[in-house]
Design an enzyme around this catalytic site. Sequence first.
Site, PDB file in Angstrom:
ATOM      1  N   ASP A 174      42.844  44.388  40.748  1.00  0.00           N
ATOM      2  CA  ASP A 174      41.567  44.325  40.081  1.00  0.00           C
ATOM      3  C   ASP A 174      40.660  43.595  41.451  1.00  0.00           C
ATOM      4  O   ASP A 174      41.393  42.499  41.566  1.00  0.00           O
ATOM      5  CB  ASP A 174      41.444  43.921  38.790  1.00  0.00           C
ATOM      6  CG  ASP A 174      40.578  44.098  37.943  1.00  0.00           C
ATOM      7  OD1 ASP A 174      39.439  45.320  38.563  1.00  0.00           O
ATOM      8  OD2 ASP A 174      40.397  44.275  36.848  1.00  0.00           O
ATOM      9  N   HIS A 182      33.172  45.236  45.720  1.00  0.00           N
ATOM     10  CA  HIS A 182      33.618  44.839  44.636  1.00  0.00           C
ATOM     11  C   HIS A 182      34.576  45.081  43.685  1.00  0.00           C
ATOM     12  O   HIS A 182      35.477  44.633  42.945  1.00  0.00           O
ATOM     13  CB  HIS A 182      32.108  45.256  43.643  1.00  0.00           C
ATOM     14  CG  HIS A 182      30.944  45.097  43.152  1.00  0.00           C
ATOM     15  ND1 HIS A 182      30.018  44.190  41.760  1.00  0.00           N
ATOM     16  CD2 HIS A 182      29.995  45.496  43.981  1.00  0.00           C
ATOM     17  CE1 HIS A 182      29.405  44.265  42.228  1.00  0.00           C
ATOM     18  NE2 HIS A 182      28.849  45.482  43.916  1.00  0.00           N
TER      19      HIS A 182
END
Length: 471
Positions: free
Chosen positions: A380, A172
């Site tokens: 991110d 992720h």
Amino acid sequence: MTSSSDPQQIAPKAEFVVVANRLAVERTTADDGSSGWQTSPGGLVTALVPIMQAKDGAWVGWHGAPDEELEPFHHDGIDMVPVALSEAEVAEYYEGMSNATFWPLYHDSVAFPEFHREWWDAYVAVNRRFAEAAAEVAEAGGTVWVQDYQLQLVPKLLRELRPDLRIGFFLHIPFPPSELFQQLPWRRAVLEGVAGADLVGFQVPGAATNFLNLLRRRLGWETHRHEFVRPDGSRGRASAYPISIDTAGFEALANSPEVEARAAQIREDLGAETIFLGVDRLDYTKGLRHRIRAFGELFTSGELDPEKVVFVQVATPSRERVDEYRRLRDDIELLVGRINGDLGQFGRPPVNYLHQSFPRDEMAALYRASDVMVVTPLRDGMNLVAKEYVACRGGNDGALVLSEFAGAARELKQAWQVNPYDIDGMKATILEAGRASAREQGRRMRALRKQVSTHDINRWAETFLADLDAV
Ligand code: GDG
């Protein structure tokens, strides 16, 4: 949504198994003091629960309480298989190796990663426990999907225990370039661990390329485009599968009369003509220091008028036992306090800072109430907040300011993109987004909404699992 859990002990055998650091349920306590379970909120669980219910699924994960052994139980049509962690393992495997080594290292080392041999030992031991639990529960020829950086050794361990299984792995968070990854003292074990999966998924193509390059250069493995060849001749694949949100669910929530009314109330309470919004876990990767400094300068120079404009920053409490996160909180609160102290008026702080977490409908109301969403992480993996804001703008209004360094920037091209390290550039873009005409905002928002509605979390899960099936 508390649903009935069958307390009786079960010995599940599942065709589809998800392995994640946390179980898909949280503990609840009723008024009479009795405890139960509720399904965790969040996109991943929302997307996978229906697949698991349809397929006879099991979810392997830690239940959140240290030093507690629990038997498997049934909840919401899924077999929950709790993995126990001791207090020391939570400190070393989770807070240490996962969140103070891998997390900063994989996010461009925006904070210094710490390397401790005892943390690594705990990481290996816990990964082995997760792999054994998954091996125990998966039926012959079943599919196991391992999630994220806490469990990078599980694919290889599981493959050794159960060569009959089809194993997927999804990361992720970003996967770093080799220059950074090579610092890791246990780099070979981690690469081999992940590459035990038949299909390795990343958020963006560059991460898959970084991983394949390392397999070739560090391990001397052969790779062909997305494919890699292990020393025993078996093959796996690595590719990008950008994660998304439950778009329809967010849209429906934002359009509900309750959320609409709450959004109007928020606007009235804030009493500002223009609302800028930031929503992040309080994490050093999210660029809060730079963002708040930018707003502070805009308010100080008068380019944003504190009488007419408010910047709302929700900073959800996160990893509060890790030192770096405590320091971050102190820094942010000092910065916010200075701006509000210098420029605020009675009842009107220019920065409305909330170190709290809110229910999902309150988040939707905030997204709906805000004119400009500011998402400026330093790095991110994806960033779901940006996609959630877009999903909540049914009127095709509002503006999204988005960091180039979020995985989401690849898909959300019509956002006002910024380099969060360039404070002057970020200030100029924040102003530009806020002052853009309704026509310009509408043009961009329509394109963003099209992307997010055609690429939702279900499509993500279905695509990954179909490709895993085909490997
Ligand atoms: C990791 C990767 C990747 C936040 N505060 C509240 C709240 N949230 C929800 C948001 C959003 C989620 O948490 C945060 O997701 P992000 O993607 O923004 O960031 P991470 O937590 O760092 O997630 C990231 C993600 O995994 C998925 O793969 O995109 O790159 O770092 O959904 O809405 N939700 C509620 N109250 C809050 O106060 N209800």
